[in-house]
Design an enzyme around this catalytic site. Structure first.
Site, PDB file in Angstrom:
ATOM      1  N   VAL A  72       0.812  -1.221   0.000  1.00 12.52           N
ATOM      2  CA  VAL A  72       0.000   0.000   0.000  1.00 12.52           C
ATOM      3  C   VAL A  72       0.844   1.268   0.000  1.00 12.52           C
ATOM      4  O   VAL A  72       0.354   2.333  -0.386  1.00 12.52           O
ATOM      5  CB  VAL A  72      -0.983   0.034   1.190  1.00 12.52           C
ATOM      6  CG1 VAL A  72      -2.029  -1.066   1.060  1.00 12.52           C
ATOM      7  CG2 VAL A  72      -0.255  -0.037   2.519  1.00 12.52           C
ATOM      8  N   ASN A  98      -7.545  -0.606   5.100  1.00 14.85           N
ATOM      9  CA  ASN A  98      -7.361  -1.252   6.396  1.00 14.85           C
ATOM     10  C   ASN A  98      -5.906  -1.590   6.697  1.00 14.85           C
ATOM     11  O   ASN A  98      -5.538  -1.746   7.859  1.00 14.85           O
ATOM     12  CB  ASN A  98      -8.213  -2.519   6.445  1.00 14.85           C
ATOM     13  CG  ASN A  98      -7.887  -3.411   7.616  1.00 14.85           C
ATOM     14  OD1 ASN A  98      -8.183  -3.085   8.755  1.00 14.85           O
ATOM     15  ND2 ASN A  98      -7.248  -4.546   7.339  1.00 14.85           N
ATOM     16  N   SER A 150      -7.405   3.921  14.906  1.00 14.27           N
ATOM     17  CA  SER A 150      -7.183   3.219  16.170  1.00 14.27           C
ATOM     18  C   SER A 150      -7.637   4.107  17.324  1.00 14.27           C
ATOM     19  O   SER A 150      -7.801   5.321  17.166  1.00 14.27           O
ATOM     20  CB  SER A 150      -5.696   2.890  16.337  1.00 14.27           C
ATOM     21  OG  SER A 150      -5.410   2.385  17.635  1.00 14.27           O
ATOM     22  N   TYR A 165       3.131   5.383  15.630  1.00 16.70           N
ATOM     23  CA  TYR A 165       1.852   4.732  15.353  1.00 16.70           C
ATOM     24  C   TYR A 165       0.690   5.679  15.656  1.00 16.70           C
ATOM     25  O   TYR A 165      -0.213   5.867  14.831  1.00 16.70           O
ATOM     26  CB  TYR A 165       1.743   3.462  16.189  1.00 16.70           C
ATOM     27  CG  TYR A 165       0.443   2.716  16.016  1.00 16.70           C
ATOM     28  CD1 TYR A 165       0.200   1.972  14.868  1.00 16.70           C
ATOM     29  CD2 TYR A 165      -0.538   2.747  16.999  1.00 16.70           C
ATOM     30  CE1 TYR A 165      -0.997   1.282  14.707  1.00 16.70           C
ATOM     31  CE2 TYR A 165      -1.734   2.058  16.849  1.00 16.70           C
ATOM     32  CZ  TYR A 165      -1.954   1.327  15.703  1.00 16.70           C
ATOM     33  OH  TYR A 165      -3.148   0.658  15.545  1.00 16.70           O
ATOM     34  N   ALA A 166       0.698   6.298  16.837  1.00 18.42           N
ATOM     35  CA  ALA A 166      -0.390   7.182  17.232  1.00 18.42           C
ATOM     36  C   ALA A 166      -0.499   8.382  16.302  1.00 18.42           C
ATOM     37  O   ALA A 166      -1.605   8.804  15.933  1.00 18.42           O
ATOM     38  CB  ALA A 166      -0.199   7.648  18.674  1.00 18.42           C
ATOM     39  N   SER A 168       0.357   8.477  13.154  1.00 24.30           N
ATOM     40  CA  SER A 168      -0.188   8.021  11.876  1.00 24.30           C
ATOM     41  C   SER A 168      -1.692   7.820  11.973  1.00 24.30           C
ATOM     42  O   SER A 168      -2.434   8.110  11.025  1.00 24.30           O
ATOM     43  CB  SER A 168       0.496   6.725  11.429  1.00 24.30           C
ATOM     44  OG  SER A 168       0.103   5.605  12.215  1.00 24.30           O
ATOM     45  N   ILE A 198      -8.425  -5.742  19.847  1.00 26.13           N
ATOM     46  CA  ILE A 198      -9.127  -6.708  19.012  1.00 26.13           C
ATOM     47  C   ILE A 198      -8.190  -7.888  18.790  1.00 26.13           C
ATOM     48  O   ILE A 198      -6.994  -7.702  18.539  1.00 26.13           O
ATOM     49  CB  ILE A 198      -9.522  -6.101  17.647  1.00 26.13           C
ATOM     50  CG1 ILE A 198     -10.361  -4.833  17.836  1.00 26.13           C
ATOM     51  CG2 ILE A 198     -10.256  -7.122  16.788  1.00 26.13           C
ATOM     52  CD1 ILE A 198     -11.716  -5.042  18.454  1.00 26.13           C
TER      53      ILE A 198
END
Length: 269
Positions: A72, A98, A150, A165-166, A168, A198
């Protein structure tokens, strides 16, 4: 236009969907559910063997599916991926962006530029490229774009070290809100799902380094997910939300993020 709730069965007949990060977890559960509801589904991922197995399972159930191996974060890969969908079915109605990685979680001074770039390239640039190349075809008849963000970076900031991560994930929400307004005149809806804990395989690809020295000591009550006394949610539960946002049942919803976390982020934010 009001939605006819009597039309719940096969509500995606004659629709074509592209799902990235589709060979496992939320992507696979969503691809399977979209297919069960009548959509033709293109599954995109990097792991060719697992991807082919996933598509074979759909075809065994007489559902139309297409395997696309691609990255991606690659402009060329995503252009070719969307073109394959169009060559196969002639249209594109639903895009589920996703694909994502947790990347490296580490104290800021230990996080390398390369690690930062990899997380942002997959999670944010990958979302941009997926949507960008799908737009010419979505504009022909309208459709639905769904983005996996998220709880981290949107309503929860207590996972010390998950900075790349946060960031993004927060940027994905801003991206969705910007394009939701831009694309509304084309009858394209854009929404974001924000899962909490999850049960998926993403944790297997997470590298955590030296977090003990920077994490703030916090003692949560028993059961960090209030709705389930601590039990994580399932990919199938998230897929139900994806189906709702992909279908005409959500035809007046755009530019919205939806948290699906059993109340986890309210407790841990």
């Amino acid at each position: 236009m009001a939605y006819d709730w009597k039309e719940l069965d096969m509500q995606l007949n004659n629709k074509v969907a592209l799902v990235t990060g589709a060979d496992s977890g939320i992507g696979w559960a969503s691809a399977r559910l979209l297919a069960k509801q009548g959509a033709k589904v293109a599954l995109l991922d990097l792991a060719e063997t697992e991807l082919q197995k996933a598509v074979a399972r759909l075809k065994d159930d007489s559902q139309q599916a297409l395997a696309i191996v691609g990255d991606v974060s690659s402009d060329a890969d995503m252009a070719q991926a969307v073109q394959r969908v169009i060559n196969q079915w002639g249209q594109l109605d639903i895009v589920f962006a996703n694909a994502g990685i947790n990347g490296v979680w580490a104290p800021l001074e230990e996080l390398t530029a390369e690690e930062w770039d990899k997380t942002l390239n997959v999670n944010l640039k990958g979302t941009f490229l997926t949507v960008k190349h799908a737009l010419p075809y979505l504009k022909k008849q309208g459709g639905s774009i769904i983005i996996t963000s998220s709880v981290n970076g949107t309503r929860m900031f207590s996972n010390t070290g998950a900075t790349a991560y946060a960031c993004s994930k927060a940027a994905q929400v801003a991206f969705a809100k910007m394009i939701a307004l831009e694309l509304a005149k084309h009858k394209i809806r854009v929404n974001v799902i924000c899962p909490g804990a999850i049960t998926t395989q993403i944790e297997e690809n997470t590298e955590q380094r030296d977090l003990e020295q920077v994490a703030e000591p916090v003692e949560f009550p028993e059961g960090q997910i209030p709705l389930t006394d601590g039990k994580p949610g399932s990919a199938d539960q998230v897929a139900q939300l994806v189906l709702f946002l992909a279908s005409a049942a959500s035809n007046h919803i755009t530019g919205t993020e939806v948290w699906i976390d059993g109340g986890q982020s309210l407790l841990q934010g």
